[in-house]
Design a protein around this motif. Structure first.
Motif, PDB file in Angstrom:
ATOM      1  N   PHE A  81       0.819  -1.209   0.000  1.00 24.54           N
ATOM      2  CA  PHE A  81       0.000   0.000   0.000  1.00 24.54           C
ATOM      3  C   PHE A  81       0.858   1.266   0.000  1.00 24.54           C
ATOM      4  O   PHE A  81       0.576   2.225  -0.728  1.00 24.54           O
ATOM      5  CB  PHE A  81      -0.930   0.012   1.216  1.00 24.54           C
ATOM      6  N   GLY A  82       1.917   1.283   0.810  1.00 30.92           N
ATOM      7  CA  GLY A  82       2.778   2.463   0.899  1.00 30.92           C
ATOM      8  C   GLY A  82       3.409   2.826  -0.441  1.00 30.92           C
ATOM      9  O   GLY A  82       3.259   3.957  -0.921  1.00 30.92           O
ATOM     10  N   PRO A  83       4.136   1.887  -1.073  1.00 24.78           N
ATOM     11  CA  PRO A  83       4.718   2.191  -2.391  1.00 24.78           C
ATOM     12  C   PRO A  83       3.670   2.522  -3.452  1.00 24.78           C
ATOM     13  O   PRO A  83       3.900   3.388  -4.294  1.00 24.78           O
ATOM     14  CB  PRO A  83       5.468   0.900  -2.742  1.00 24.78           C
ATOM     15  N   ILE A  84       2.520   1.831  -3.414  1.00 24.02           N
ATOM     16  CA  ILE A  84       1.469   2.115  -4.398  1.00 24.02           C
ATOM     17  C   ILE A  84       0.972   3.543  -4.232  1.00 24.02           C
ATOM     18  O   ILE A  84       0.773   4.276  -5.214  1.00 24.02           O
ATOM     19  CB  ILE A  84       0.296   1.122  -4.260  1.00 24.02           C
ATOM     20  N   ARG A  85       0.790   3.963  -2.988  1.00 30.52           N
ATOM     21  CA  ARG A  85       0.309   5.327  -2.735  1.00 30.52           C
ATOM     22  C   ARG A  85       1.346   6.358  -3.190  1.00 30.52           C
ATOM     23  O   ARG A  85       0.984   7.433  -3.670  1.00 30.52           O
ATOM     24  CB  ARG A  85      -0.015   5.516  -1.256  1.00 30.52           C
ATOM     25  N   LYS A  86       2.620   6.043  -3.041  1.00 28.51           N
ATOM     26  CA  LYS A  86       3.651   6.962  -3.515  1.00 28.51           C
ATOM     27  C   LYS A  86       3.615   7.088  -5.030  1.00 28.51           C
ATOM     28  O   LYS A  86       3.757   8.176  -5.580  1.00 28.51           O
ATOM     29  CB  LYS A  86       5.045   6.467  -3.091  1.00 28.51           C
ATOM     30  N   TYR A  87       3.447   5.948  -5.698  1.00 28.72           N
ATOM     31  CA  TYR A  87       3.532   5.947  -7.155  1.00 28.72           C
ATOM     32  C   TYR A  87       2.228   6.394  -7.810  1.00 28.72           C
ATOM     33  O   TYR A  87       2.234   7.137  -8.780  1.00 28.72           O
ATOM     34  CB  TYR A  87       3.907   4.545  -7.658  1.00 28.72           C
ATOM     35  N   SER A 291      12.180   9.047  -9.551  1.00 31.47           N
ATOM     36  CA  SER A 291      10.774   8.720  -9.296  1.00 31.47           C
ATOM     37  C   SER A 291      10.455   8.777  -7.809  1.00 31.47           C
ATOM     38  O   SER A 291      11.363   8.880  -6.965  1.00 31.47           O
ATOM     39  CB  SER A 291      10.470   7.318  -9.842  1.00 31.47           C
ATOM     40  N   PRO A 292       9.186   8.669  -7.450  1.00 29.34           N
ATOM     41  CA  PRO A 292       8.815   8.657  -6.030  1.00 29.34           C
ATOM     42  C   PRO A 292       9.379   7.450  -5.283  1.00 29.34           C
ATOM     43  O   PRO A 292       9.507   7.492  -4.071  1.00 29.34           O
ATOM     44  CB  PRO A 292       7.281   8.599  -6.063  1.00 29.34           C
ATOM     45  N   LEU A 293       9.709   6.363  -6.009  1.00 27.96           N
ATOM     46  CA  LEU A 293      10.290   5.174  -5.386  1.00 27.96           C
ATOM     47  C   LEU A 293      11.797   5.181  -5.633  1.00 27.96           C
ATOM     48  O   LEU A 293      12.341   4.336  -6.350  1.00 27.96           O
ATOM     49  CB  LEU A 293       9.660   3.903  -5.960  1.00 27.96           C
ATOM     50  N   ARG A 302      12.948  13.925   3.580  1.00 31.70           N
ATOM     51  CA  ARG A 302      13.131  13.782   5.034  1.00 31.70           C
ATOM     52  C   ARG A 302      12.582  15.010   5.763  1.00 31.70           C
ATOM     53  O   ARG A 302      12.990  16.137   5.518  1.00 31.70           O
ATOM     54  CB  ARG A 302      14.613  13.623   5.369  1.00 31.70           C
ATOM     55  N   GLY A 303      11.649  14.783   6.656  1.00 29.36           N
ATOM     56  CA  GLY A 303      11.059  15.880   7.417  1.00 29.36           C
ATOM     57  C   GLY A 303      10.082  16.723   6.634  1.00 29.36           C
ATOM     58  O   GLY A 303       9.620  17.752   7.123  1.00 29.36           O
ATOM     59  N   LEU A 304       9.767  16.297   5.400  1.00 29.15           N
ATOM     60  CA  LEU A 304       8.893  17.079   4.528  1.00 29.15           C
ATOM     61  C   LEU A 304       7.721  16.241   4.036  1.00 29.15           C
ATOM     62  O   LEU A 304       7.736  15.007   4.125  1.00 29.15           O
ATOM     63  CB  LEU A 304       9.678  17.609   3.323  1.00 29.15           C
ATOM     64  N   THR A 305       6.710  16.898   3.496  1.00 31.98           N
ATOM     65  CA  THR A 305       5.528  16.247   2.923  1.00 31.98           C
ATOM     66  C   THR A 305       5.560  16.413   1.416  1.00 31.98           C
ATOM     67  O   THR A 305       5.808  17.516   0.915  1.00 31.98           O
ATOM     68  CB  THR A 305       4.236  16.887   3.467  1.00 31.98           C
ATOM     69  N   ASP A 306       5.321  15.323   0.688  1.00 29.77           N
ATOM     70  CA  ASP A 306       5.220  15.404  -0.766  1.00 29.77           C
ATOM     71  C   ASP A 306       3.808  15.877  -1.113  1.00 29.77           C
ATOM     72  O   ASP A 306       2.820  15.188  -0.835  1.00 29.77           O
ATOM     73  CB  ASP A 306       5.503  14.044  -1.396  1.00 29.77           C
ATOM     74  N   ALA A 307       3.706  17.050  -1.722  1.00 30.23           N
ATOM     75  CA  ALA A 307       2.395  17.654  -1.996  1.00 30.23           C
ATOM     76  C   ALA A 307       1.568  16.795  -2.939  1.00 30.23           C
ATOM     77  O   ALA A 307       0.344  16.688  -2.771  1.00 30.23           O
ATOM     78  CB  ALA A 307       2.580  19.057  -2.581  1.00 30.23           C
ATOM     79  N   TYR A 308       2.207  16.169  -3.927  1.00 24.42           N
ATOM     80  CA  TYR A 308       1.435  15.369  -4.883  1.00 24.42           C
ATOM     81  C   TYR A 308       0.950  14.069  -4.247  1.00 24.42           C
ATOM     82  O   TYR A 308      -0.203  13.671  -4.433  1.00 24.42           O
ATOM     83  CB  TYR A 308       2.259  15.057  -6.132  1.00 24.42           C
ATOM     84  N   ILE A 309       1.790  13.418  -3.480  1.00 22.74           N
ATOM     85  CA  ILE A 309       1.381  12.168  -2.837  1.00 22.74           C
ATOM     86  C   ILE A 309       0.232  12.419  -1.866  1.00 22.74           C
ATOM     87  O   ILE A 309      -0.700  11.618  -1.772  1.00 22.74           O
ATOM     88  CB  ILE A 309       2.575  11.517  -2.110  1.00 22.74           C
ATOM     89  N   TYR A 325       7.438   7.721 -19.475  1.00 16.95           N
ATOM     90  CA  TYR A 325       6.480   8.438 -18.633  1.00 16.95           C
ATOM     91  C   TYR A 325       6.772   8.123 -17.175  1.00 16.95           C
ATOM     92  O   TYR A 325       6.680   6.967 -16.743  1.00 16.95           O
ATOM     93  CB  TYR A 325       5.050   8.035 -18.990  1.00 16.95           C
ATOM     94  N   VAL A 326       7.127   9.165 -16.427  1.00 15.79           N
ATOM     95  CA  VAL A 326       7.462   8.984 -15.018  1.00 15.79           C
ATOM     96  C   VAL A 326       7.346  10.330 -14.317  1.00 15.79           C
ATOM     97  O   VAL A 326       7.465  11.390 -14.940  1.00 15.79           O
ATOM     98  CB  VAL A 326       8.895   8.405 -14.866  1.00 15.79           C
ATOM     99  N   ARG A 327       7.051  10.307 -13.040  1.00 11.66           N
ATOM    100  CA  ARG A 327       6.985  11.551 -12.263  1.00 11.66           C
ATOM    101  C   ARG A 327       8.343  11.803 -11.619  1.00 11.66           C
ATOM    102  O   ARG A 327       8.727  11.135 -10.657  1.00 11.66           O
ATOM    103  CB  ARG A 327       5.895  11.464 -11.185  1.00 11.66           C
ATOM    104  N   ILE A 328       9.085  12.752 -12.186  1.00 15.26           N
ATOM    105  CA  ILE A 328      10.416  13.071 -11.662  1.00 15.26           C
ATOM    106  C   ILE A 328      10.489  14.518 -11.178  1.00 15.26           C
ATOM    107  O   ILE A 328      11.531  14.968 -10.716  1.00 15.26           O
ATOM    108  CB  ILE A 328      11.522  12.809 -12.711  1.00 15.26           C
ATOM    109  N   ASP A 329       9.381  15.245 -11.302  1.00 14.95           N
ATOM    110  CA  ASP A 329       9.292  16.620 -10.784  1.00 14.95           C
ATOM    111  C   ASP A 329       8.409  16.598  -9.544  1.00 14.95           C
ATOM    112  O   ASP A 329       7.327  16.000  -9.560  1.00 14.95           O
ATOM    113  CB  ASP A 329       8.709  17.547 -11.843  1.00 14.95           C
ATOM    114  N   HIS A 330       8.855  17.267  -8.492  1.00 15.97           N
ATOM    115  CA  HIS A 330       8.175  17.131  -7.200  1.00 15.97           C
ATOM    116  C   HIS A 330       8.105  18.465  -6.476  1.00 15.97           C
ATOM    117  O   HIS A 330       8.922  19.372  -6.718  1.00 15.97           O
ATOM    118  CB  HIS A 330       8.927  16.122  -6.315  1.00 15.97           C
TER     119      HIS A 330
END
Length: 366
Positions: A81-87, A291-293, A302-309, A325-330
């Motif tokens: 679930f964790g990795p899926i939610r990130k991706y 990527s997010p993974l 670290r210590g931050l929240t990913d706005a997109y996730i 196709y990949v999410r590399i901008d955050h």
């Protein structure tokens, strides 16, 4: 098909499903491995969607042929679930509150001036202006000398505070900040890179000091041929002799780039921690080229929240050229900034990246 044969086939399929789940779980947490020590494994996260598709295939098999076993692929999804939610995050819409800041990050690919008829406005520049973002971080923002003054003047009519930072010595990289708020100071975060850099700005946002970090980390440096090979492996991931050789070559090349990005991310994370320890709100954004993974994303976050996730929905692919196709901008933020409505905007296609944006509401920690 006899009962014994069906039983053997079922066990083989179960074993295959279990193997996919184990690999999916391992790949989903590959971001814990430092690419400097494990370069060949560092980018296996790029193959995570393939494993999701395979596990979904097993789910369909059990639904149609052995419903009592659908728990197995479902268990796989739950374990990952964790990795899926990130991706591929999924979040219910939540309206941004009044007074939120709009943050835009965009690798503009030198503003892609080619094939624009003389006298026509640049679509990327017009998009930035129409976005009405409060803070804009641009990567690969280099300009042709003949047009530089015109472009900067056009942007300056909408953004009172504009800063351009060119990579020292090589002058091959240019990062730009557009802001509606005063720049108190700026600093290039030092790390060893020939063509990439990170610039940190301390802004006065409505009387509050806020750190904004604009990043362009080490690129994969894949040639057109490399990208074609990558696409081929994704479409036909069969263990043929040629595919094995191609995958080894690509993983080595990707791993070398990741090994360069890892210390860059560590340098940025260490710099940011100094501001987090002083309870200064922080925004970290840009082209991470990972990527997010990935170890880089994990380190930067670290210590931050990913706005997109936390507020986006779907895979949000921000790089879209050459069939990759990949999410590399955050966009990342500290806990005193609450993100809303993060999106990757695929309407403007001039650059090889799509812009990513979100709104942030300042909520001071008590």
């Amino acid at each position: 098909m006899g009962h014994k044969t069906r039983k053997i086939v079922r066990r083989i399929i179960m074993a295959g499903n279990l193997l996919v789940i184990i690999i999916m779980l391992s790949v989903g947490h590959i971001d814990r491995l430092n690419p400097v020590n494990h370069p060949m494994l560092a980018n296996l996260g790029l193959g995570f969607p393939i494993l999701l598709v395979l596990n979904t295939g097993f789910l369909l098999i059990w639904i149609f042929f052995r419903r009592r076993l659908i728990w197995l692929p479902i268990l796989g999804f739950l374990l990952c679930f964790g990795p899926i939610r990130k991706y591929i995050p999924f979040n219910l819409p939540k309206e941004k509150p009044h007074g939120s800041l709009k943050i835009l990050s965009y690798n503009v690919f030198l503003f892609a001036p080619w094939n624009i008829p003389d006298g026509e406005p640049n679509p990327i520049i017009e998009y930035i202006i129409r976005s009405k973002a409060d803070i804009v971080c641009l990567q690969e923002a280099g300009l042709q000398e003949l047009r530089e003054k015109d472009v900067l003047h056009r942007l300056a009519t909408h953004y009172q505070y504009c800063d351009t930072t060119i990579k020292p010595v090589t002058r091959t990289e240019c990062l730009m900040l557009l802001s509606r708020y005063p720049i108190i100071k700026k600093e290039i975060i030092p790390f060893n890179s020939k063509g990439n850099m990170t610039v940190a700005y301390l802004l006065n946002v409505r009387g509050i000091e806020m750190l904004v970090v604009n990043n362009h980390l080490e690129s994969y440096n894949l040639s057109s041929q490399d990208k074609e090979g990558f696409k081929s492996l994704i479409r036909h991931p069969l263990p043929t002799h040629s595919a094995k050789g191609e995958s080894t070559y690509l993983l080595k090349k990707l791993g070398e780039a990741s090994a360069k990005r890892a210390p860059e991310a560590e340098a940025v994370s260490k710099y940011v921690k100094g501001y987090l320890d002083r309870h200064i709100p922080v925004i970290v954004c840009g082209d991470f080229n990972d990527s997010p993974l990935s170890y880089v994303h994990r380190t930067m976050a670290r210590g931050l929240t990913d706005a997109y996730i936390s507020t986006g929905t779907g895979p949000g692919f921000s790089y879209h050229k050459s069939g990759m196709y990949v999410r590399i901008d955050h966009i990342l933020c500290s806990s005193d900034l609450e993100p809303y409505e993060a999106r990757v905007d695929d309407r403007v296609k001039r650059s090889d990246h799509y812009p990513i944006y979100c709104w942030l509401k300042y909520r001071p920690r008590i």
